[in-house]
Structure formats: C-alpha cells, structure tokens
Design an enzyme around this catalytic site. Structure first.
Site, PDB file in Angstrom:
ATOM      1  N   VAL A   1       1.977   3.289  -4.497  1.00 51.42           N
ATOM      2  CA  VAL A   1       2.433   4.794  -4.351  1.00 51.42           C
ATOM      3  C   VAL A   1       3.525   4.640  -3.655  1.00 51.42           C
ATOM      4  CG1 VAL A   1       1.726   7.103  -3.455  1.00 51.42           C
ATOM      5  CG2 VAL A   1      -0.088   5.443  -4.615  1.00 51.42           C
TER       6      VAL A   1
ATOM      7  N   ALA B   1       5.867   3.830   1.337  1.00 54.75           N
ATOM      8  CA  ALA B   1       4.905   3.222   0.379  1.00 54.75           C
ATOM      9  C   ALA B   1       3.763   2.657   0.567  1.00 54.75           C
ATOM     10  CB  ALA B   1       6.041   2.701  -0.596  1.00 54.75           C
ATOM     11  N   LYS B   2       2.834   2.281  -0.405  1.00 65.17           N
ATOM     12  CA  LYS B   2       1.793   1.596  -0.087  1.00 65.17           C
ATOM     13  C   LYS B   2       1.197   0.822  -1.335  1.00 65.17           C
ATOM     14  CE  LYS B   2      -0.706   0.247   3.470  1.00 65.17           C
ATOM     15  NZ  LYS B   2       0.132  -0.184   4.937  1.00 65.17           N
ATOM     16  N   GLY B   3       0.483  -0.182  -1.455  1.00 58.43           N
ATOM     17  CA  GLY B   3      -0.140  -0.723  -2.342  1.00 58.43           C
ATOM     18  C   GLY B   3      -1.472  -1.479  -2.124  1.00 58.43           C
TER      19      GLY B   3
ATOM     20  N   ASP C   1      -0.625  -6.573   4.528  1.00 56.07           N
ATOM     21  CA  ASP C   1      -1.649  -5.569   4.952  1.00 56.07           C
ATOM     22  C   ASP C   1      -2.910  -6.151   5.170  1.00 56.07           C
ATOM     23  OD1 ASP C   1      -1.405  -2.464   5.676  1.00 56.07           O
ATOM     24  OD2 ASP C   1      -3.550  -2.651   4.427  1.00 56.07           O
TER      25      ASP C   1
END
Length: 427
Positions: free
Chosen positions: A71, A116-118, A157
């Site tokens: 995202v 952002a992040k995934g 992460d």
C-alpha cells in the site's frame, strides 16, 4: 478486579481495527488544523493498494499460492517508505494503517519520504529458508513496477530481516540489469547497508525517553523501565537504555516475563535468550505474570511488540508515568482517552519509533551518493533529528493545547498537506 462487563465483541473488534484508529486520529488532527475538505479527502485514503497472489513451489514439490499486499499511502513528500512483514495475520486493513502511519512518521522527523507498507500472509516459522526466498523474490517480481529508489523503498518489518532485503535488492537489480542498492534499506552492510541501522529504532526510543525525562527533572539512573517485547526494537531499547543507566526492572515476551526490582542485567539476559531461546528462567530474576508485568508501577512503559497491546480493557490499570511507544499502534483510541485522564505522558509511536525511518533515510542517501558514513556520524545525525522532532511535537502540543499524540499528528498532517497543496492536483 473490576465488576464492569467486558465490551461487546463488535465494539472491541472496532476498537482493535488499526485502519479505523488511523482514520480517527487523522480526522482529529485535520479538524484542529481546520484542514481544507479537499485536502482532507486526498490524505484520508491511500494513493494505491496492491493485492498480489504469489505462486510458490514448496520444498516438497507442492505449489502454494500466498497473498501479498503493498500500500502506498502518500508520496507527496518523496518516495514511499515502509517495511514488509511476513505473518499469518497480515490483513489489508493492517497494511493500510501502517502505510498511513509511515506517512505521518516520516513527516514528524521531517525526512523526504512518503508512507508505504507491505505484507505477505504466511507462517515463516514453518517455512524453510529456500521457501522464504522464493516467496520474497516472487512477491518482489509481482510488484516490481511500483518499487524503486524514486518510487517506493521497502525495509524489514515483522519476520523479515537484512537477508530478506538482500533478496529484494537482488531481484530488483536483476530486472534493471545493474545493481540498485537504494531500492531497499535495512540491508546487510556488505550490500550497502548503513552502520547504526540495526539499533536505530531502539536508539530513537532511548533518545526521546531521555528528552521526556528532562521535562520531569528525572535522571536515567533514577528511572524504572518495563519493556514489552525483546526483539529488535525492545531488545535494542533495553540494551541502549541499560548502557545509559536506566533501571530495566521487567522484560515481557509472549512466553513469559521476568522481573528484578534492582534492575535486570540486559547483556546477561540477551545471552540467556540466545542460549535457551527464551527469557524464561533467567537466573537473576523472578517470574511474573504477563498482565502483572504490564500493569506494575514504573516510570516508563515501553511497548515494543505489536499493535493493540493497550486497550480499553487494561489502560486503567497501567501505572507508568511515561509511555514510550516502540511498536506501531500499540495503544487504541479508546485507551488514549483513559491514559490522558490518568495524566500519562505519551510519546506516540509516530515520534517514538521514528528512529528507524531516520536511519533508513540516511542509508538511502548513502546509497545514492556512493559515500558511506561511520557509526558515530550516523548516531549523531539521528540524535539531532530525533531531538528536533520531539521539540517540534511538544511545541505543537503547547501551542494548540492538545496532547502529544494529537500534536504529532497535527505536525505531520500539516507538513504533508502543505506539500500536497504546493504541488497541486494533476492534471
């Protein structure tokens, strides 16, 4: 023990929804800033949400299809920045919220990144190294067009690490036909990683906690600390705080908690965990219940595990003076109200754990320059950035007569909104 009935399941489920929490805090900041309604609509939602299905051949010859997300919340101030997590409970709502938090986090410390992040829905504990590599490389290939030093720069992460970043960097570089170190941060040193990156988030927590102590005329050696989580963030926070004289009286992990009223010897505890795989049965401590450990009287409580650890069901029982949020989203909106009434000084996550994004920025800069700094330079620049961000947040809190979390969100939203407004709407 309270006689109050537990909240109904739907209400608790809503309280624990990270995206609803992110939306609520954004809305409060936007209201107080009297943000233009058009800008509010732009910043409320992500720029894009990618769902990708990842076919992978497992070691036994079976083919499994995993679900992955990436995202991009905002790239108004620069390329997207945010980690990739591998876990069975990854959800789009979680990734969406974490991407928004990354936008605000980058803005609080004033680095030129967006958010952002995934994540990939999988269970790394039952997967081989070869299977994890295949998942990582295929996930990277599936979202390749959205990645790049000027587009989106992932980082480690939950359940991902420097090796994971090396696989992503290599996969991206193979498609570009040349080595592109700046496509990820948190890489191994030998592949362009930055010195000080492993300790960065924990060091940031230590720095802002020391800044908070100055507000109360307290000294580290007089300060008792309880830390939930003993992974990278919790473990490094404990190590660095211990070195600076803090008295770490309790460490809490998923399988147990240890306590020593005179302070735990953190290096010995780390060796014990390395030898046994757990903090449990550490000789120089006594066992303590998980809830009891969280709720004991202390000067600083540092949750460094996952989101939603402090909720309406336990916030009233916390006895800390300062709450330093090492994890992302450890406190729900409902718990915030309780903590404010109790007078707890909260160092919100988008400030407290922003040391990681600060040093990620330094790594990205070093990669792009091809010129690398020594650890002292990295640490000094991080401290300067974190101290400035803490001061900016407290200044906003005083100016607008709001709590620290609202102030941090207002500061961040104001900076992102200003950049968005200056750029205008295309076309």
């Amino acid at each position: 023990m309270s006689d109050a009935a537990p909240p109904p399941a739907p209400a608790l489920e809503q309280e624990l929804n990270p995206w609803l929490a992110a939306e609520t805090r954004f809305s409060e900041a936007a209201d107080r800033l009297e943000l233009d309604h058009g800008l509010r609509r732009v910043l409320r939602v992500p720029e894009r949400e990618i769902t990708t299905y990842i076919p992978v051949m497992l070691d036994d010859g079976r083919i499994e299809v995993f679900t992955g997300y990436r995202v991009h919340h905002s790239t108004a101030r620069g390329p997207g920045k945010g980690g990739i997590r591998f876990a069975p409970d990854v959800s789009l709502d979680e990734v969406r919220a974490l991407a928004a938090w990354m936008t605000w986090k980058g803005a609080v410390v004033n680095v030129p990144f967006g958010g952002a992040k995934g994540g990939v829905i999988c269970n790394p504990t039952v997967m081989s190294q070869a299977e994890l590599e295949r998942v990582t490389r295929r996930y990277t290939a599936n979202i390749l067009e959205f990645l790049g030093p000027e587009k989106d720069v992932p980082a480690p992460d939950v359940n991902t690490n420097a090796q994971t970043m090396a696989w992503i960097m290599d996969t991206y570089s193979m498609h570009q036909r040349h080595t592109v170190t700046a496509v990820v941060t948190g890489k191994p040193l030998n592949l362009g990683g930055s010195r000080g990156r492993t300790e960065a988030t924990g060091r940031g927590c230590r720095i802002v906690t020391e800044e908070a102590l100055k507000r109360f005329s307290m000294k580290p050696e007089e300060t008792t600390v309880v830390i939930q989580g003993f992974g990278n963030v919790g473990g490094m926070s404990a190590k660095l705080m211990h070195e600076h004289g803090f008295k770490i009286v309790s460490i809490i992990e998923w399988d147990g908690a240890v306590y020593n009223s005179n302070g735990l010897d953190i290096p010995k505890l780390m060796r014990h965990r390395a030898d046994t795989g757990s903090i449990v049965d550490f000789p120089e401590s006594e066992a303590i219940g998980l809830d009891e450990a969280m709720e004991q009287r202390c000067d600083v409580l540092l949750p460094a595990a996952k989101e939603n650890m402090i909720t309406s069901t336990n916030a009233e029982r916390l006895q800390c003076r300062i709450l330093c949020e090492g994890a992302n989203g450890p406190t729900t909106v409902a718990a915030d109200e309780i903590l404010e009434k109790k007078g707890v000084f909260v160092i919100p996550d988008i400030l407290a754990n922003a040391g990681g994004v600060a040093v990620s920025y330094f790594e990205w800069v070093q990669n792009r320059q091809g010129f690398y700094w020594n650890e002292q330079q990295v640490n000094e620049r991080q401290e300067e950035m974190m101290v400035a961000a803490f001061a900016d947040t407290l200044e906003f809190a005083g100016k607008h007569k709001v709590n620290n979390r609202t102030a941090a969100y207002m500061l961040a939203v104001d900076r992102v909104a200003f950049a968005t407004s200056l750029r205008g709407m295309y076309p």
